[in-house]
Design an enzyme around this catalytic site. Structure first.
Site, short mmCIF file in Angstrom:
data_model
loop_
_atom_site.label_atom_id
_atom_site.label_comp_id
_atom_site.label_asym_id
_atom_site.label_seq_id
_atom_site.Cartn_x
_atom_site.Cartn_y
_atom_site.Cartn_z
N GLY A 190 -0.79 51.67 -30.32
CA GLY A 190 -0.31 50.73 -29.31
C GLY A 190 -1.43 50.37 -28.35
O GLY A 190 -1.85 51.22 -27.55
N GLY B 54 -1.45 48.51 -25.68
CA GLY B 54 -0.94 47.92 -24.43
C GLY B 54 -1.59 48.62 -23.25
O GLY B 54 -2.70 49.15 -23.36
N GLY C 260 5.29 51.35 -25.85
CA GLY C 260 6.28 50.77 -24.96
C GLY C 260 7.20 51.83 -24.39
O GLY C 260 7.14 53.01 -24.77
N HIS D 190 -17.38 37.79 3.77
CA HIS D 190 -18.62 37.75 2.96
C HIS D 190 -19.47 38.96 3.27
O HIS D 190 -19.62 39.30 4.44
CB HIS D 190 -19.39 36.47 3.27
CG HIS D 190 -20.69 36.41 2.54
ND1 HIS D 190 -20.77 36.06 1.21
CD2 HIS D 190 -21.97 36.70 2.94
CE1 HIS D 190 -22.03 36.10 0.82
NE2 HIS D 190 -22.78 36.50 1.84
P1 NAI Z 1 3.07 48.13 -23.67
O1 NAI Z 1 4.31 47.37 -23.86
O2 NAI Z 1 2.15 47.78 -22.57
O3 NAI Z 1 2.21 48.10 -25.01
C1 NAI Z 1 2.71 48.54 -26.22
C2 NAI Z 1 1.81 48.02 -27.32
O4 NAI Z 1 2.14 48.69 -28.52
C3 NAI Z 1 1.99 46.54 -27.58
O5 NAI Z 1 0.73 45.91 -27.61
C4 NAI Z 1 2.68 46.49 -28.94
O6 NAI Z 1 2.33 45.37 -29.70
C5 NAI Z 1 2.16 47.76 -29.57
N1 NAI Z 1 3.01 48.33 -30.61
C6 NAI Z 1 4.36 48.45 -30.60
N2 NAI Z 1 4.78 49.07 -31.73
C7 NAI Z 1 3.66 49.36 -32.44
C8 NAI Z 1 3.44 50.01 -33.68
N3 NAI Z 1 4.44 50.51 -34.40
N4 NAI Z 1 2.16 50.12 -34.14
C9 NAI Z 1 1.12 49.62 -33.40
N5 NAI Z 1 1.29 49.01 -32.21
C10 NAI Z 1 2.53 48.89 -31.74
O7 NAI Z 1 3.55 49.66 -23.55
P2 NAI Z 1 2.83 50.95 -23.01
O8 NAI Z 1 1.36 50.84 -23.11
O9 NAI Z 1 3.53 52.08 -23.68
O10 NAI Z 1 3.19 50.95 -21.47
C11 NAI Z 1 4.54 50.86 -21.05
C12 NAI Z 1 4.66 50.20 -19.73
O11 NAI Z 1 4.19 51.06 -18.69
C13 NAI Z 1 3.79 48.96 -19.57
O12 NAI Z 1 4.37 47.84 -20.17
C14 NAI Z 1 3.73 48.84 -18.10
O13 NAI Z 1 4.88 48.20 -17.64
C15 NAI Z 1 3.70 50.28 -17.64
N6 NAI Z 1 2.31 50.66 -17.32
C16 NAI Z 1 1.63 49.99 -16.34
C17 NAI Z 1 0.35 50.31 -16.04
C18 NAI Z 1 -0.36 49.53 -15.01
O14 NAI Z 1 0.27 48.79 -14.29
N7 NAI Z 1 -1.67 49.65 -14.89
C19 NAI Z 1 -0.37 51.39 -16.72
C20 NAI Z 1 0.43 52.00 -17.77
C21 NAI Z 1 1.72 51.65 -18.02
#
Ligand code: NAI
Ligand code: FAD
Length: 458
Positions: free
Chosen positions: A182, A184, A269, A442
């Site tokens: 993933g 993300g 996710g 600045h």
């Molecule tokens: P995410 O939704 O950001 O990313 C999940 C990724 O996994 C996506 O790119 C998706 O295409 C991919 N994916 C899904 N199933 C898959 C599979 N079977 N094989 C390969 N890739 C697959 O979810 P993530 O990273 O778990 O984070 C969850 C949430 O936590 C984020 O959406 C965000 O809302 C929050 N978060 C926010 C942060 C920040 O604001 N800096 C930091 C970390 C998390």
């Protein structure tokens, strides 16, 4: 009944604790339930510990490249146990801060798992550890949990070989090979950390790009920066199965191969925590994606609200804060409403990414007529002074006809600290000519926004 409250809040994360604090300050007799630790995922196993780790990685990188700034720094080492000790200390400090806030506001905190059991004339009935409590209103703020898919081998090896955000933030040893499933936000932040401190990191992402809905040009630049740190990206790859030491993947042409790994991070996710809460006992509508709410955080049941990750809108802590305020203001009869069009997002990699509003991809998809201008971050004097050899981009989108700012996307140092100003411009519907009148300090990297604004015609 002594256990009757004006408001019961279930869940002590950013959504829940802020709602409880605001309500108690306004004079409501407020009870907050938390089954694990105050501060929720954000403070204990999310935002804060991940940023503590990432800051250690950034400090390490600075030290490694100190010679670029005329500073010699020999024998630079990273000590994972010291990094971990600091992470834990930061979390402890902030959790005790939340505890003190609750006390100061007069919130009654019960550190137990709460279950909704029904509704009587006294209000909503909530049970915890055999005790019954009643609340005239309820705010559900139970957050979310990592999605654990049925991919063969994942559940069997969970917690040992396959890790979620919780365990990956607490690793005492740096894995030689880390495979991230993933690409993300969690995957990228953790890939950035572990690649910087010495792991060979492979990111397996099923889409053809990383960072989800982030502006594509910006996410591609981030990918290149992470590749420079040694991260390998397998885009368009499906994870087929997992066994200790290996992750089996399939490439876009159907070719299967194994990626070797000492540890696997699962970051595909998160899912709203709606099960086992007793929502059905009072008739609250929910789906796997979360509890259905309106712009005031109201559910379909009068006097029951849902804020934060559990409503599935935007799984971000600052969104949870604002939703909590809107729900409490609604309870207090003060007109308030959620707007998500100026909700900023930051990815705390090095370099960091920050964005707010529409992306070009979204504008094209929705048929929004837009204009875009962008500049290298090197137009900012402070950026050049502080980032030897580095580059970044700031990109601004405006509505072509109305000339107001509709999107800002950045990659480079301080982006995460600057983006709120851009959110303000979108929120206030400032036109280019209005925003140009703002005086920026600045030298700051924020001046890049001013520079890009001057690239547009009036
Ligand atoms: P995410 O939704 O950001 O990313 C999940 C990724 O996994 C996506 O790119 C998706 O295409 C991919 N994916 C899904 N199933 C898959 C599979 N079977 N094989 C390969 N890739 C697959 O979810 P993530 O990273 O778990 O984070 C969850 C949430 O936590 C984020 O959406 C965000 O809302 C929050 N978060 C926010 C942060 C920040 O604001 N800096 C930091 C970390 C998390
Ligand atoms: P949570 O923080 O999940 O809190 C819910 C609380 O409810 C939990 O403490 C849980 O124990 C409690 N609970 C659940 N059920 C019950 C029950 N029945 N009884 C009593 N208590 C219960 N967001 C950002 O904005 N910036 C970031 O940098 C960021 N980084 C992240 C990094 C990681 C690794 C992760 C996983 C998430 C990150 N997030 C970040 C997302 C952020 O953590 C969430 O959006 C935020 O925590 C949501 O707050 P919440 O109050 O809705 O839920």
């Amino acid at each position: 009944m002594a256990n009757t409250y004006d408001l019961i809040v279930i869940g002590g994360g950013p959504g829940g604790y802020l709602a409880a604090e605001r309500a108690a300050h306004a004079g409501l007799r407020t009870l907050l339930f938390e089954k694990n630790s105050l501060g929720g995922v954000c403070l204990n196993e999310g935002c804060i510990p991940s940023k503590a780790l990432l800051n250690s990685a950034k400090t390490y990188e600075h030290a490694l490249h100190a010679n670029l700034y005329g500073v010699s720094c020999d024998n630079v080492r990273i000590d994972q146990s010291a990094v971990n000790a600091r992470r834990a200390k930061v979390v402890r400090t902030l959790v005790s801060g939340v505890r003190a806030k609750m006390k100061g506001a007069g919130v009654t905190v019960v550190m137990k798992e709460a279950t909704i059991t029904g509704k009587t004339a006294e209000g909503f009935q909530v049970s915890a550890d055999g005790q019954l409590y009643a609340g005239k209103r309820l705010i559900i703020a139970t957050g979310s949990s990592a999605v654990v898919p049925g991919i063969p081998g994942v559940r069997e090896n969970l917690g040992s070989f396959v890790l979620t955000n919780r365990e990956v933030l607490e690793l005492t040893e740096i894995p030689a090979e880390l495979t991230v499933i993933g690409g993300g936000v969690i995957g990228l932040e953790m890939a950035a950390y572990y690649a910087t401190v010495g792991s060979n990191v492979t990111v397996v992402e099923m889409l053809d790009h990383i960072a989800g809905a982030t502006d594509r040009e910006i996410s591609t630049l981030l990918q290149k920066e992470l590749e420079k740190k040694g991260v390998r990206f397998l885009l368009g790859h499906k994870c087929l199965s997992v066994e200790p030491g290996k992750v089996w993947v399939e490439d876009p042409s159907g070719q299967k191969s194994a990626v070797s790994a000492d540890k696997v991070l699962l970051s595909i996710g998160r899912r709203a925590n709606v099960e086992g809460l007793g929502l059905e006992r009072i008739g609250v509508n929910f789906a796997r994606t979360g509890i259905t709410t309106d712009a005031q955080g109201r559910t379909n049941v009068p006097d029951v609200y849902a804020v934060g990750d559990v409503n599935g809108h935007h799984m971000l802590a600052h969104t949870a804060y604002r939703e909590a305020e809107v729900a409490v203001n609604t309870i207090l009869g003060k007109g308030d409403s959620m707007r998500y069009n100026a909700n900023p997002a930051v990815i705390y990699t090095n370099p960091e990414i920050a964005s707010v509003g529409r992306t070009e991809e979204e504008c094209r998809e929705k048929g929004i007529d837009y204009e875009v201008q962008k500049l290298s971050m090197r137009y900012s004097g402070r950026f050049v002074a502080e980032n030897e050899g580095a580059d970044g981009v700031c990109k601004i989108l405006i509505n072509k006809k109305k000339r107001n700012i509709i999107g800002v996307h950045m990659i480079g140092s301080y982006s995460g600290e600057i983006i709120w100003g851009a959110a303000e411009m979108i929120e206030m519907q400032l036109r280019v000519t209005d925003a140009r009148q703002i005086i920026f300090p600045h030298p700051t990297v924020s001046e890049i926004i001013r520079e890009v604004l001057w690239e547009f015609d009036d």
